[in-house]
Design a protein around this motif. Structure first.
Motif, PDB file in Angstrom:
ATOM      1  N   LEU A 196     -26.608 -47.187  18.352  1.00 20.82           N
ATOM      2  CA  LEU A 196     -25.910 -46.581  19.488  1.00 20.82           C
ATOM      3  C   LEU A 196     -24.421 -46.868  19.434  1.00 20.82           C
ATOM      4  CD1 LEU A 196     -28.419 -47.238  22.424  1.00 20.82           C
ATOM      5  CD2 LEU A 196     -27.927 -45.074  21.279  1.00 20.82           C
ATOM      6  N   GLU A 197     -24.094 -48.096  18.977  1.00 25.12           N
ATOM      7  CA  GLU A 197     -22.674 -48.422  18.831  1.00 25.12           C
ATOM      8  C   GLU A 197     -22.018 -47.530  17.777  1.00 25.12           C
ATOM      9  OE1 GLU A 197     -22.529 -52.518  17.915  1.00 25.12           O
ATOM     10  OE2 GLU A 197     -22.852 -53.209  19.988  1.00 25.12           O
ATOM     11  N   LYS A 198     -22.746 -47.280  16.696  1.00 22.26           N
ATOM     12  CA  LYS A 198     -22.215 -46.368  15.681  1.00 22.26           C
ATOM     13  C   LYS A 198     -22.002 -44.968  16.244  1.00 22.26           C
ATOM     14  CE  LYS A 198     -24.344 -48.834  11.789  1.00 22.26           C
ATOM     15  NZ  LYS A 198     -25.322 -48.733  10.668  1.00 22.26           N
ATOM     16  N   ILE A 199     -22.984 -44.517  17.013  1.00 20.79           N
ATOM     17  CA  ILE A 199     -22.862 -43.186  17.620  1.00 20.79           C
ATOM     18  C   ILE A 199     -21.689 -43.154  18.590  1.00 20.79           C
ATOM     19  CG2 ILE A 199     -24.000 -41.544  19.160  1.00 20.79           C
ATOM     20  CD1 ILE A 199     -26.675 -42.397  17.906  1.00 20.79           C
ATOM     21  N   THR A 200     -21.548 -44.209  19.399  1.00 23.80           N
ATOM     22  CA  THR A 200     -20.437 -44.277  20.360  1.00 23.80           C
ATOM     23  C   THR A 200     -19.096 -44.296  19.639  1.00 23.80           C
ATOM     24  OG1 THR A 200     -21.850 -45.496  21.893  1.00 23.80           O
ATOM     25  CG2 THR A 200     -19.469 -45.580  22.277  1.00 23.80           C
ATOM     26  N   VAL A 215     -21.944 -39.822  11.861  1.00 22.28           N
ATOM     27  CA  VAL A 215     -22.820 -40.957  12.144  1.00 22.28           C
ATOM     28  C   VAL A 215     -23.695 -41.202  10.914  1.00 22.28           C
ATOM     29  CG1 VAL A 215     -24.597 -41.884  13.656  1.00 22.28           C
ATOM     30  CG2 VAL A 215     -22.832 -40.360  14.578  1.00 22.28           C
ATOM     31  N   PRO A 216     -23.590 -42.397  10.285  1.00 24.56           N
ATOM     32  CA  PRO A 216     -24.379 -42.674   9.065  1.00 24.56           C
ATOM     33  C   PRO A 216     -25.777 -43.180   9.396  1.00 24.56           C
ATOM     34  CG  PRO A 216     -22.890 -44.498   9.472  1.00 24.56           C
ATOM     35  CD  PRO A 216     -22.635 -43.495  10.565  1.00 24.56           C
ATOM     36  N   ILE A 217     -26.555 -42.417  10.142  1.00 24.32           N
ATOM     37  CA  ILE A 217     -27.911 -42.831  10.541  1.00 24.32           C
ATOM     38  C   ILE A 217     -28.877 -41.741  10.104  1.00 24.32           C
ATOM     39  CG2 ILE A 217     -29.425 -43.315  12.488  1.00 24.32           C
ATOM     40  CD1 ILE A 217     -27.042 -44.430  13.984  1.00 24.32           C
ATOM     41  N   HIS A 218     -29.960 -42.166   9.428  1.00 22.24           N
ATOM     42  CA  HIS A 218     -30.970 -41.215   8.958  1.00 22.24           C
ATOM     43  C   HIS A 218     -32.337 -41.709   9.436  1.00 22.24           C
ATOM     44  CE1 HIS A 218     -27.854 -39.430   6.446  1.00 22.24           C
ATOM     45  NE2 HIS A 218     -27.533 -40.660   6.069  1.00 22.24           N
ATOM     46  N   ARG A 219     -32.597 -41.534  10.705  1.00 23.40           N
ATOM     47  CA  ARG A 219     -33.854 -41.962  11.290  1.00 23.40           C
ATOM     48  C   ARG A 219     -34.577 -40.763  11.876  1.00 23.40           C
ATOM     49  NH1 ARG A 219     -32.300 -47.375  14.697  1.00 23.40           N
ATOM     50  NH2 ARG A 219     -34.196 -46.715  15.775  1.00 23.40           N
ATOM     51  N   LYS A 220     -35.857 -40.901  12.083  1.00 19.78           N
ATOM     52  CA  LYS A 220     -36.663 -39.795  12.600  1.00 19.78           C
ATOM     53  C   LYS A 220     -36.919 -39.891  14.092  1.00 19.78           C
ATOM     54  CE  LYS A 220     -37.144 -38.152   8.448  1.00 19.78           C
ATOM     55  NZ  LYS A 220     -36.465 -36.888   8.061  1.00 19.78           N
ATOM     56  N   ASP A 221     -36.526 -41.003  14.730  1.00 18.96           N
ATOM     57  CA  ASP A 221     -36.792 -41.163  16.153  1.00 18.96           C
ATOM     58  C   ASP A 221     -35.735 -40.462  16.984  1.00 18.96           C
ATOM     59  OD1 ASP A 221     -34.647 -42.741  15.627  1.00 18.96           O
ATOM     60  OD2 ASP A 221     -35.565 -44.637  16.273  1.00 18.96           O
ATOM     61  N   GLU A 222     -35.767 -40.760  18.296  1.00 21.34           N
ATOM     62  CA  GLU A 222     -34.831 -40.115  19.203  1.00 21.34           C
ATOM     63  C   GLU A 222     -33.386 -40.454  18.863  1.00 21.34           C
ATOM     64  OE1 GLU A 222     -37.494 -41.662  19.985  1.00 21.34           O
ATOM     65  OE2 GLU A 222     -38.760 -40.254  21.117  1.00 21.34           O
ATOM     66  N   ILE A 223     -33.135 -41.697  18.420  1.00 22.20           N
ATOM     67  CA  ILE A 223     -31.769 -42.082  18.045  1.00 22.20           C
ATOM     68  C   ILE A 223     -31.299 -41.271  16.843  1.00 22.20           C
ATOM     69  CG2 ILE A 223     -30.359 -43.973  17.161  1.00 22.20           C
ATOM     70  CD1 ILE A 223     -31.952 -45.875  18.881  1.00 22.20           C
ATOM     71  N   GLY A 224     -32.207 -41.068  15.879  1.00 23.02           N
ATOM     72  CA  GLY A 224     -31.858 -40.245  14.730  1.00 23.02           C
ATOM     73  C   GLY A 224     -31.552 -38.812  15.135  1.00 23.02           C
ATOM     74  N   GLN A 225     -32.340 -38.284  16.085  1.00 15.19           N
ATOM     75  CA  GLN A 225     -32.067 -36.927  16.576  1.00 15.19           C
ATOM     76  C   GLN A 225     -30.712 -36.852  17.277  1.00 15.19           C
ATOM     77  OE1 GLN A 225     -35.401 -35.810  19.014  1.00 15.19           O
ATOM     78  NE2 GLN A 225     -36.876 -35.980  17.329  1.00 15.19           N
ATOM     79  N   LEU A 226     -30.400 -37.905  18.038  1.00 17.92           N
ATOM     80  CA  LEU A 226     -29.097 -37.942  18.703  1.00 17.92           C
ATOM     81  C   LEU A 226     -27.966 -37.985  17.672  1.00 17.92           C
ATOM     82  CD1 LEU A 226     -27.343 -38.203  21.225  1.00 17.92           C
ATOM     83  CD2 LEU A 226     -27.727 -40.686  21.151  1.00 17.92           C
ATOM     84  N   ALA A 227     -28.129 -38.817  16.635  1.00 20.33           N
ATOM     85  CA  ALA A 227     -27.116 -38.887  15.582  1.00 20.33           C
ATOM     86  C   ALA A 227     -26.960 -37.536  14.891  1.00 20.33           C
ATOM     87  CB  ALA A 227     -27.488 -39.967  14.567  1.00 20.33           C
ATOM     88  N   HIS A 228     -28.100 -36.875  14.635  1.00 20.31           N
ATOM     89  CA  HIS A 228     -28.040 -35.555  13.999  1.00 20.31           C
ATOM     90  C   HIS A 228     -27.320 -34.555  14.902  1.00 20.31           C
ATOM     91  CE1 HIS A 228     -29.264 -32.298  11.365  1.00 20.31           C
ATOM     92  NE2 HIS A 228     -29.712 -31.639  12.425  1.00 20.31           N
ATOM     93  N   ALA A 229     -27.557 -34.619  16.198  1.00 18.37           N
ATOM     94  CA  ALA A 229     -26.891 -33.712  17.139  1.00 18.37           C
ATOM     95  C   ALA A 229     -25.386 -33.979  17.184  1.00 18.37           C
ATOM     96  CB  ALA A 229     -27.502 -33.865  18.529  1.00 18.37           C
ATOM     97  N   ILE A 230     -25.005 -35.282  17.153  1.00 12.85           N
ATOM     98  CA  ILE A 230     -23.576 -35.628  17.147  1.00 12.85           C
ATOM     99  C   ILE A 230     -22.902 -35.083  15.888  1.00 12.85           C
ATOM    100  CG2 ILE A 230     -21.935 -37.539  16.976  1.00 12.85           C
ATOM    101  CD1 ILE A 230     -22.922 -37.294  19.746  1.00 12.85           C
ATOM    102  N   ASN A 231     -23.553 -35.243  14.741  1.00 13.45           N
ATOM    103  CA  ASN A 231     -22.984 -34.726  13.488  1.00 13.45           C
ATOM    104  C   ASN A 231     -22.881 -33.210  13.504  1.00 13.45           C
ATOM    105  OD1 ASN A 231     -22.750 -37.308  12.448  1.00 13.45           O
ATOM    106  ND2 ASN A 231     -24.702 -37.242  11.355  1.00 13.45           N
TER     107      ASN A 231
END
Length: 596
Positions: A196-200, A215-231
């Motif tokens: 979340l700090e990375k996303i922020t 955002v350098p996050i490659h996860r399949k959960d909700e946080i990963g979806q949020l990172a994908h949406a930010i990118n």
């Protein structure tokens, strides 16, 4: 089921630990709040004490900043707190730890807003510089010439130490459970807060217009979806921004390369846009006038008057006005009211078109028509008058009749020359004349020309001399060159008194940037040309001595034809003259003609 059981056990233990930890936090919070409240009361008393004991002299500028900075540092040693003096508008004029001139405006800090509204302002903020929470207390102060705020800030480190001591008093079970809860919290924070700090951090970079951040996050959960949406949002913003920049560059290029000027005013009369052409027409710089009132164009009174009327009446118009700065010119001004689709008024758009050359050409055309009419009228009147006399039988003497017929013949010849010159000049100016360049031996060319003109010179006993190097050749249109120098020699002979002299000289000039050139000089010892007439000598129908020119049969178009023919040879012509000493016509032409 084991994994589920393990997870359930883990959750239950966590809930128990968090419950006990929550109880501890409640106690610590109460302890901390009480200490903070006491600290705030002490800081308020210290500010009041400063207000009562400190001198507030009348100072300004650098002296004011130096004084309050020095006082704030002295007070920090006494109060063991950071002291800041802030003016009414939020400007820091003294601080015990930082340079006031480098500090931001404090008008909208939370403690400042609260102090302005409630009389006392306090807040707690984390100081990234010190790495700890700080308590800020501010009071409005009006003492003498000082009207502003005094703010104290203290570290909450001592309060935190007291809370920590309270924690140590708790039982061993609470400590063990707190350690377990802390480990669990750390694990959870590591899994949740780190991404979340990375996303922020990336979101903040995007708000600062750094659209390359991802955002350098490659996860399949909700946080990963949020990172994908930010990118994805960053990609979209970057594409849209590039499109906007391209459109702005295109629009700016169009504005800068327009031949017409554009001045845009907002609804309140401030200049929003001035393009490059308008800068040249108005003699202003866009960087200087943009954002200022149109009245800054005070040197253009009539223009600003039209702008004022346009803003007042909000209607479209078209007017022409004369501008006298930076150069005298005639400008057509189109005023367009800018109204949006919803009916809101945005301002006025003014289009400026320099019509000086158009009006000058119209004036020249009118003058040309008037001059032609005048030149035709005089010989026609003579022909008609003498013809009517002869037809009426009023002349019986054969000698008189022949003189009348001679006048009719001479005037008809004059008409013929005038019409011929007008047609010739018309063809030259409309570029309908073909140039046939060929090598010309100048010595041979001018010898034949001088021999042709010599009888005319001998009638007035004028010495006609030629000075042309034998080896000199050039490329040119022989017929047009003959027309040029026939006109110049004829004028020189006509305007030179009996017994005078006319010289024709040619010489090869030194090479220059355009290549080798040849210089021709037609010099006479005649009457000369007044200085006031020199700038207009090549205008159509312009005569220095109108009576003498008419008596010699001149049409007033010869020198204008000469000027155009010289231009067609890519050359230049100038005249040097002194009254009573004669005139010199100097022509420079390239030895070789470039193909157009």
């Amino acid at each position: 089921m084991r994994p589920f059981r393990n997870r359930l056990t883990f959750i239950m233990m966590t809930l128990i630990g968090l419950s006990m930890l929550g109880a501890g936090f409640t106690m610590a919070s109460m302890f901390k709040q009480s200490h903070i409240a006491i600290q705030e009361e002490n800081m308020v008393r210290e500010i009041n004490l400063i207000q009562a004991t400190l001198d507030f002299p009348s100072l300004s500028g650098e002296q004011k900043i130096q004084y309050y900075t020095e006082k704030s540092r002295q007070l920090e040693e006494l109060a063991d707190a950071r002291v800041t003096f802030i003016s009414k508008d939020g400007t820091v004029i003294g601080d015990s730890e930082s340079n006031p001139e480098s500090m931001d405006n404090h008008a909208y800090r939370e403690e400042m807003v609260q102090a302005q509204e409630e009389g006392i302002g306090s807040t707690i903020r984390y100081s990234s510089t010190l790495g700890q929470d700080m308590l800020y207390v501010a009071l409005p102060v009006k003492q003498g010439d000082y009207d502003g705020y005094i703010r104290l800030s203290m570290s909450l480190k001592a309060v935190d130490q007291g809370v920590w001591q309270g924690w140590l008093v708790m039982g061993g079970g609470l400590v063990i459970l707190f350690i377990i809860a802390a480990l669990v919290s750390y694990k959870v924070a590591a899994n949740l807060t780190s991404p979340l700090e990375k996303i922020t951090r990336v979101a903040r970079q995007i708000t600062r217009q750094d659209y390359d951040a991802r955002v350098p996050i490659h996860r399949k959960d909700e946080i990963g979806q949020l990172a994908h949406a930010i990118n994805g949002m960053a990609d979209s913003l970057q594409t849209q921004l590039q499109t906007i920049r391209d459109n702005e560059d295109l629009l700016q290029s169009v504005l800068n390369n327009m031949t017409g000027g554009i001045v845009m005013l907002s609804h309140d009369g401030n200049i929003v846009l001035v393009n490059r052409a308008a800068e040249g027409m108005l003699g202003v710089k866009a960087d200087y006038v943009t954002g200022k009132s149109y009245r800054e164009l005070r040197q253009h009174y009539e223009l600003t008057k039209l702008m004022e009327e346009g803003l007042e009446h909000r209607n479209n118009f078209r007017e022409e006005r004369s501008l006298y700065f930076p150069v005298e010119s005639i400008v057509r001004l189109d005023g367009v009211s800018m109204v949006q689709d919803d009916g809101s008024y945005r301002g006025m758009l003014f289009l400026l078109q320099d019509v000086t050359d158009i009006r000058r050409l119209e004036r020249m055309r009118s003058e040309f028509v008037a001059n032609v009419s005048h030149e035709l009228k005089t010989p026609l009147a003579a022909v008609k008058g003498f013809a009517e006399t002869l037809l009426g039988g009023g002349v019986k003497d054969e000698k008189t009749s022949r003189s009348f017929l001679q006048i009719i013949y001479d005037e008809s010849e004059r008409l013929n020359r005038l019409i011929r010159d007008i047609l010739e000049l018309s063809k030259i100016e409309s570029k309908r004349i073909a140039m046939e360049f060929s090598p010309i031996h100048l010595s041979t060319f001018f010898e034949s020309l001088v021999e042709f003109m010599r009888p005319e010179a001998e009638k007035k006993k004028i010495s006609l001399s030629l000075h042309v190097p034998e080896e000199l050749f050039m490329e040119g249109d022989e017929d047009k060159l003959r027309q040029i120098f026939t006109n110049l020699l004829s004028n020189a002979i006509n305007y030179t008194q009996e017994g005078g002299r006319v010289q024709l000289m040619a010489r090869d000039m030194h090479p220059n940037e355009q290549g080798d050139t040849v210089e021709f000089i037609v010099k006479d010892s005649g009457l000369g040309i007044p200085k006031k007439d020199l700038p207009r000598i090549f205008e159509r129908f312009y005569r220095v001595d109108k009576a003498r020119s008419r008596s010699s049969g001149g049409t007033g178009l010869g020198l204008s034809i000469v000027k155009h023919l010289v231009d067609l040879h890519h050359g230049s012509i100038k005249v040097e003259s002194e009254l009573g000493l004669g005139s010199s016509f100097v022509i420079e032409m390239p030895l070789l003609q470039e193909n157009d």
